[in-house]
Motif scaffolding. Structure first.
Motif, short mmCIF file in Angstrom:
data_model
loop_
_atom_site.label_atom_id
_atom_site.label_comp_id
_atom_site.label_asym_id
_atom_site.label_seq_id
_atom_site.Cartn_x
_atom_site.Cartn_y
_atom_site.Cartn_z
N GLY A 29 -9.55 -2.75 -30.52
CA GLY A 29 -9.43 -1.80 -31.63
C GLY A 29 -8.01 -1.31 -31.84
N ASN A 30 -7.05 -1.98 -31.21
CA ASN A 30 -5.65 -1.55 -31.25
C ASN A 30 -5.48 -0.10 -30.82
N ARG A 31 -6.34 0.32 -29.88
CA ARG A 31 -6.27 1.72 -29.43
C ARG A 31 -5.09 1.96 -28.49
N GLN A 32 -4.64 0.94 -27.80
CA GLN A 32 -3.49 1.04 -26.90
C GLN A 32 -3.60 2.27 -25.99
N PRO A 33 -4.64 2.29 -25.16
CA PRO A 33 -4.89 3.50 -24.37
C PRO A 33 -3.96 3.68 -23.18
N TRP A 34 -3.12 2.71 -22.93
CA TRP A 34 -2.36 2.67 -21.70
C TRP A 34 -1.11 3.53 -21.70
N GLY A 35 -0.57 3.72 -20.51
CA GLY A 35 0.79 4.19 -20.29
C GLY A 35 1.38 3.32 -19.19
N TRP A 36 2.71 3.25 -19.11
CA TRP A 36 3.37 2.38 -18.14
C TRP A 36 4.42 3.20 -17.40
N VAL A 37 4.27 3.31 -16.10
CA VAL A 37 5.25 4.06 -15.31
C VAL A 37 6.16 3.06 -14.61
N VAL A 38 7.44 3.15 -14.89
CA VAL A 38 8.44 2.28 -14.25
C VAL A 38 9.03 3.06 -13.07
N VAL A 39 8.95 2.46 -11.89
CA VAL A 39 9.43 3.12 -10.68
C VAL A 39 10.60 2.33 -10.12
N ARG A 40 11.77 2.97 -10.09
CA ARG A 40 12.96 2.36 -9.48
C ARG A 40 13.56 3.24 -8.39
N ASP A 41 13.13 4.49 -8.33
CA ASP A 41 13.69 5.44 -7.37
C ASP A 41 13.30 5.05 -5.94
N PRO A 42 14.28 4.78 -5.07
CA PRO A 42 13.96 4.38 -3.70
C PRO A 42 13.11 5.40 -2.95
N ALA A 43 13.31 6.69 -3.24
CA ALA A 43 12.54 7.72 -2.54
C ALA A 43 11.06 7.65 -2.90
N THR A 44 10.77 7.44 -4.17
CA THR A 44 9.38 7.33 -4.60
C THR A 44 8.73 6.10 -4.00
N LYS A 45 9.44 4.99 -4.03
CA LYS A 45 8.89 3.76 -3.46
C LYS A 45 8.67 3.92 -1.95
N ALA A 46 9.61 4.57 -1.28
CA ALA A 46 9.47 4.77 0.16
C ALA A 46 8.28 5.66 0.50
N ALA A 47 7.95 6.60 -0.39
CA ALA A 47 6.82 7.49 -0.14
C ALA A 47 5.49 6.77 -0.35
N ILE A 48 5.44 5.83 -1.30
CA ILE A 48 4.20 5.12 -1.61
C ILE A 48 3.98 3.92 -0.70
N ALA A 49 5.06 3.30 -0.25
CA ALA A 49 4.95 2.06 0.54
C ALA A 49 4.03 2.19 1.75
N PRO A 50 4.06 3.29 2.52
CA PRO A 50 3.13 3.39 3.66
C PRO A 50 1.66 3.40 3.24
N PHE A 51 1.36 3.96 2.09
CA PHE A 51 -0.02 3.92 1.59
C PHE A 51 -0.42 2.47 1.32
N TYR A 52 0.51 1.72 0.75
CA TYR A 52 0.24 0.32 0.44
C TYR A 52 -0.01 -0.48 1.73
N VAL A 53 0.83 -0.26 2.74
CA VAL A 53 0.65 -0.96 4.02
C VAL A 53 -0.70 -0.60 4.63
N GLU A 54 -1.08 0.66 4.55
CA GLU A 54 -2.37 1.08 5.09
C GLU A 54 -3.52 0.36 4.39
N GLY A 55 -3.44 0.26 3.08
CA GLY A 55 -4.48 -0.45 2.33
C GLY A 55 -4.52 -1.92 2.72
N TRP A 56 -3.35 -2.52 2.88
CA TRP A 56 -3.27 -3.92 3.32
C TRP A 56 -3.91 -4.09 4.70
N GLU A 57 -3.58 -3.22 5.63
CA GLU A 57 -4.11 -3.34 6.99
C GLU A 57 -5.63 -3.23 7.00
#
Length: 218
Positions: free
Chosen positions: A45-73
């Protein structure tokens, strides 16, 4: 628009998941091209409900990365010995091959090094149980990855961060009712090649007119 470095059909056939990603920065103008391709993806319906968050900040990535590793494990790390057993079929018909396992494991431990993360977001979707929820997002994500392919950039749609969805939402400043629909790390490939992903023969999975009616490909 930049001149594509690969043809459309070639890109469709040779855009595998790329998980060994260099830390080399992606130029801002290229990143804008990729995002512009993403939002040209299908949208009901061309509603385009999305949003897109671009993350380049090393601090933000460093904070999320351990959550990702935990999910992987929790999902695969605990099965390492099983999936890397040298006596196991190297190309199983389903599940991770040993080489794919190593690539996914590498990404889990190095995801913060990818220069750009793109997080597709659906506002209002946090409590949804609609099976079609991603219908107007994942086609757009594939557009993003195909545009990246044209620029020699690799990536993959992944979701191991979802074990800590609420913490990730807070770090990204998302509304409480929003849902992240995945995480796409992007970067210039550090190893590997553009090749056709291994798939079952198309004749095995295509049915003609009715389920179970199959035919050989000419």
């Amino acid at each position: 628009m930049p001149e594509d470095k690969v043809g459309l059909l070639e890109g469709l056939q040779t855009t595998p998941a790329r998980r060994y990603l260099a830390a080399t920065p992606i130029p801002e103008e290229v990143l804008w091209d990729l995002l512009d391709a993403a939002v040209r993806g299908p949208s009901g319906g061309n509603r385009q409900p999305w949003g897109w968050v671009v993350v380049r900040d090393p601090a933000t990535k460093a904070a999320i990365a351990p959550f990702y590793v935990e999910g992987w494990e929790k999902a695969y790390g605990v099965r390492r010995d099983e999936l890397l057993d040298p006596d196991r079929d190297p190309w199983p018909t389903s599940g991770l091959s040993a080489s794919t396992y190593r690539a996914v494991e590498h990404l889990a431990h190095h995801i913060a090094e990818a220069p750009v993360w793109v997080v597709p977001v659906l506002p209002g979707a946090a409590q949804s149980h609609d099976k079609r929820l991603g219908a107007s997002v994942y086609g757009a994500v594939q557009n993003l990855l195909l545009a990246a392919r044209a620029h020699g950039i690799g990536g993959v749609l992944t979701s191991f961060h979802l074990t800590h969805e609420e913490e990730v939402k807070e770090l990204l400043g998302l509304p409480a009712d929003a849902a992240t629909m995945g995480l796409v790390p992007l970067g210039y490939p550090a190893r590997g090649r553009w090749s056709q992903p291994r798939r079952r023969p198309v004749g095995e999975v295509v049915h003609w007119e009715r389920w179970g009616e199959q035919r050989d490909r000419p």
